[in-house]
Design an enzyme around this catalytic site. Structure first.
Site, mmCIF file in Angstrom:
data_model
loop_
_atom_site.group_PDB
_atom_site.id
_atom_site.type_symbol
_atom_site.label_atom_id
_atom_site.label_comp_id
_atom_site.label_asym_id
_atom_site.label_seq_id
_atom_site.Cartn_x
_atom_site.Cartn_y
_atom_site.Cartn_z
ATOM 1 N N CYS A 156 -20.362 46.652 90.204
ATOM 2 C CA CYS A 156 -20.233 45.534 89.259
ATOM 3 C C CYS A 156 -18.836 45.483 88.643
ATOM 4 O O CYS A 156 -18.113 46.481 88.596
ATOM 5 C CB CYS A 156 -21.282 45.658 88.161
ATOM 6 S SG CYS A 156 -21.516 44.128 87.214
ATOM 7 N N ASP A 191 -30.021 49.908 81.321
ATOM 8 C CA ASP A 191 -28.679 50.290 80.917
ATOM 9 C C ASP A 191 -28.767 51.084 79.618
ATOM 10 O O ASP A 191 -29.834 51.167 78.993
ATOM 11 C CB ASP A 191 -27.811 49.042 80.745
ATOM 12 C CG ASP A 191 -26.317 49.342 80.785
ATOM 13 O OD1 ASP A 191 -25.945 50.526 80.937
ATOM 14 O OD2 ASP A 191 -25.519 48.393 80.654
#
Length: 220
Positions: free
Chosen positions: A10, A140
């Site tokens: 990412c 996360d």
């Protein structure tokens, strides 16, 4: 049968980093459309980077508290295949945006020490009930800002019953990825800061090392 853990890199901002991620065997690449992020790209920049991708490498757009109109404006230029909602969006808001643009999506959940694993199971049930476009939760670390903190959360908080569908993120790198995959057995992992030489600048050697570390656990 051995499960091959999928890998998403990412926060890509440069053509050479896209090429390095593809060459290393990444399954998906993430492009950040959050202006306060050091990894932010415009829709036009993302379109140019996505044009490099071969078949079956998935371009994912990361949005933080964006409106339907903002997401649609990005999609008018950048051919994303999946959305990632990484802000404070409610499950209903995510479902509504995905329905409007007709794309599958992940919803990020930031994990702190006080979050009961049972709440994650309930969250996934709610998300799945709201939308046929829901693909799964991305776990996360709870930290200041929205992603890319480089901090790890307590992996034991990831419910075993979600493992086959969840995306594990938060502070992953080549040094801890093998252990993370062995312990959580997620469907996929997502890395950003852990493969960087500077914010928004990826390191091809770190990308390869990370992929190798994930693959090492996948063949156990």
């Amino acid at each position: 049968m051995t499960h091959r853990t999928r890998i998403k890199i990412c926060g890509l901002t440069r053509a050479q980093d896209v090429a390095a991620a593809v060459a290393a065997g990444a399954d998906a690449l993430g492009f950040v459309f959050y202006e306060r992020s050091p990894r932010h790209v415009t829709a036009q920049q993302a379109a140019g980077l996505i044009a490099q991708l071969p078949p079956f490498v998935t371009p994912v757009g990361l949005f933080v508290n964006a409106s339907t109109a903002q997401v649609a404006a990005v999609l008018a230029q950048a051919p994303l295949a999946m959305l990632q909602f990484h802000g404070d969006e409610t499950p209903q808001q995510c479902a509504d945006i995905a329905a409007a643009v007709r794309l599958p999506y992940m919803q990020a959940v930031r994990i702190g020490a006080s979050l009961p694993p049972a709440d994650l199971v309930k969250c996934e049930i709610v998300c799945r009930s709201l939308s046929p476009f829901f693909s799964g939760l991305l776990l996360d670390t709870l930290a200041d800002g929205y992603g890319g903190s480089g901090k790890v959360f307590d992996w034991s908080l990831s419910p075993e019953e979600l493992a086959s569908r969840v995306v594990l993120s938060g502070g992953l790198n080549a040094a801890n990825a093998t252990d993370a995959v062995r312990r959580v057995r997620p469907f996929a992992v997502d890395v950003s800061s852990g493969v960087e030489s500077a914010r928004g600048i990826k390191d091809s050697d770190k990308i390869r090392a990370f992929v190798d570390a994930v693959r090492a656990a996948s063949v156990d």
